[in-house]
Design an enzyme around this catalytic site. Structure first.
Site, mmCIF file in Angstrom:
data_model
loop_
_atom_site.group_PDB
_atom_site.id
_atom_site.type_symbol
_atom_site.label_atom_id
_atom_site.label_comp_id
_atom_site.label_asym_id
_atom_site.label_seq_id
_atom_site.Cartn_x
_atom_site.Cartn_y
_atom_site.Cartn_z
ATOM 1 C CG HIS A 164 -7.282 31.830 14.870
ATOM 2 N ND1 HIS A 164 -7.239 30.747 14.028
ATOM 3 C CD2 HIS A 164 -6.526 31.489 15.959
ATOM 4 C CE1 HIS A 164 -6.505 29.780 14.572
ATOM 5 N NE2 HIS A 164 -6.056 30.215 15.740
ATOM 6 C CB SER A 206 -15.948 59.555 0.180
ATOM 7 O OG SER A 206 -17.174 59.450 -0.519
ATOM 8 C CE LYS A 237 -15.424 55.766 3.426
ATOM 9 N NZ LYS A 237 -16.087 54.630 2.820
ATOM 10 C CD GLU A 292 -8.584 51.037 0.329
ATOM 11 O OE1 GLU A 292 -9.524 50.532 -0.273
ATOM 12 O OE2 GLU A 292 -8.576 52.232 0.688
#
Ligand code: ARG
Length: 463
Positions: free
Chosen positions: A161, A282, A288, A295
């Site tokens: 979980h 970024s 970043k 992704e």
């Protein structure tokens, strides 16, 4: 109506050429030129067989062979002018063969149809992709084995979980993916066995009256045997669907792993550092470092599974045998294959390059009362307590630690005995994460000993 002349391949009964829109919806050359090498291999096998069976002369077959090789080098050299008017790769090649060798070119299509031709080309193309996927998976498994071997005894939290459950080893977590990708690999191998039969010689749908030798062409193209039913041979695309469904499962596995990398590389987790080679920055936030490759791998399942659904939908209502609907099979499979190979390569690169942050993993492994089960198991072993009672006692101790804002090993023996008088200080021996993982020696368990055995087994299997 356009002023084009009727098609030179099948225009015998046509007085006029197709409307421009008809041509646009009908032509597949824009994409099926990717099967040029397979088409020429199929034609070469067919030509050689026509000569061996005496259906065409050796001289004609030799002209066909040379002409086809010339065309192949034209295509490979980017010197071939593909024509939309000639619809597809099959007619483009044949029309060019006519230009190159003249009259014998017209004999190549004896005992053959574009229906068995396209089925053959596409099988060969998909078979190559299966081989590429197997290679890609092997490389990925090697990268995972490298990680597992290096960190066979590094501890990290295991989750259920996405809540801390029990400590596991980094190596064990990596090896879980080795198992998954190994099953994908074996699914590709199984699919390859089933698809490796030759449709060539099924002709349009019914076979042919010419004395062709289908075993000969099957063998020349590396197929195990000719397909036994000509209607089936020209009309099923289950081999492509099997490739797409196996690819979908594989992409699903890649996506789950990508999701973990996205989570693990976040500032909140800091479990792994992805290499600069597989991260992006970024344009506005200088701090970043984004896991874009992960992704995108996570997203690839969308188009791969989409292709599976699309082709299944194309096929589901088609009467036997060939229908032009089937031309819609290729773009879906091409796109799915391209993206699967890219995802496999990107995942392999990321896994090889990433570094696990051992200290963060270990710190996280010990938090969240991760050794509560070890405590309960100790109560069962040392005090002969029924597991349900041990679970209850441990729960009370977790509640005390939680209230105090500390972890289980920080409780005193007095705290412990306050809940159950028979507890001795031996209990502290099982509350450490390293003891915890080392104790999980059951087959398939997370103990470093077991992980190393699995690493050795897979290294040998992949060698
Ligand atoms: N381009 C066609 C395809 O991809 C080749 C087969 C055409 N056959 C036919 N009977 N029109 O399916």
């Amino acid at each position: 109506m356009t002023d084009k002349s009727a098609n030179q391949m099948w225009g015998g009964r046509f007085a006029a050429g197709p409307d421009a829109i008809m041509e646009a919806i009908n032509a597949s050359i824009g994409f099926d030129q990717r099967m040029a090498a397979q088409d020429i291999a199929g034609s070469r096998a067919h030509a050689a067989m026509l000569a061996a069976t005496g259906i065409v002369s050796d001289k004609d077959a030799e002209a066909m062979r040379e002409g086809l090789l010339t065309i192949l080098s034209e295509i490979e050299g980017g010197k071939f002018a593909f024509s939309t008017a000639l619809e597809d790769i099959h007619m483009n090649v044949e029309a060019r063969l006519k230009e190159v060798i003249g009259e014998p070119a017209g004999r190549l299509h004896t005992g053959r149809s574009r229906n068995d031709q396209v089925a053959t080309d596409f099988r060969l193309w998909v078979r190559d992709q299966v081989d590429a996927a197997i290679e890609g998976l092997q490389a990925l498994m090697q990268a995972l084995l490298g990680q597992a071997e290096a960190g066979a005894d590094w501890v990290m939290p295991g989750f259920t979980h996405l809540q801390t459950a029990q400590p596991v080893t980094w190596g064990h977590h990596m090896m879980a993916y080795v198992e998954m990708f190994a099953r994908d690999l074996s699914r590709f191998r199984d699919a390859r066995v089933r698809m490796n039969e030759s449709p060539l010689g099924a002709a349009a749908l019914a076979g042919t009256s010419f004395p062709i030798d289908r075993d000969m062409t099957a063998q020349a193209l590396g197929f195990d045997r000719p397909m036994a039913n000509s209607l089936d041979a020209v009309s099923d695309r289950d081999f492509a669907l099997e490739f797409l469904s196996v690819s979908s499962i594989c992409a699903m596995h890649l996506s789950r792993m990508a999701e973990e990398l996205v989570i693990w590389s976040s500032a909140q987790f800091r479990f792994v550092t992805l290499s600069d080679r597989f991260s992006t920055g970024s344009s506005i936030m200088p701090q970043k470092k984004n896991p874009d490759a992960a992704e995108l791998i996570r997203a690839k399942i969308g188009r791969i599974f989409g292709a599976n659904v699309a082709l299944m939908t194309v096929m589901k209502g088609l009467p036997l045998a060939y229908s032009k609907d089937m031309q819609e099979d290729k773009e879906q499979v091409f796109d799915a294959a391209d993206n699967l190979m890219l995802a496999l390569a990107a995942m392999t690169g990321m896994v090889s390059d990433m570094s696990a942050n051992r200290a963060s993993l270990e710190a996280a492994a010990g938090s969240g009362f991760s050794t509560a089960t070890d405590l309960a198991d100790w109560l069962v072993r040392a005090l002969n307590m029924p597991f349900r009672d041990a679970h209850h006692v441990t729960g009370s101790l977790v509640a005390i630690a939680e209230k105090r804002g500390c972890d289980l090993p920080d409780l005193t023996l007095e705290d412990m005995q306050g809940v159950h008088a028979a507890i001795t200080d031996e209990v502290f021996g099982v509350l450490g994460v390293h003891n915890s993982v080392a104790s999980r020696l059951s087959y398939g368990g997370t103990a470093p000993t077991r992980v190393r055995e699995q690493v050795a087994r897979w290294k040998e299997a992949l060698a």
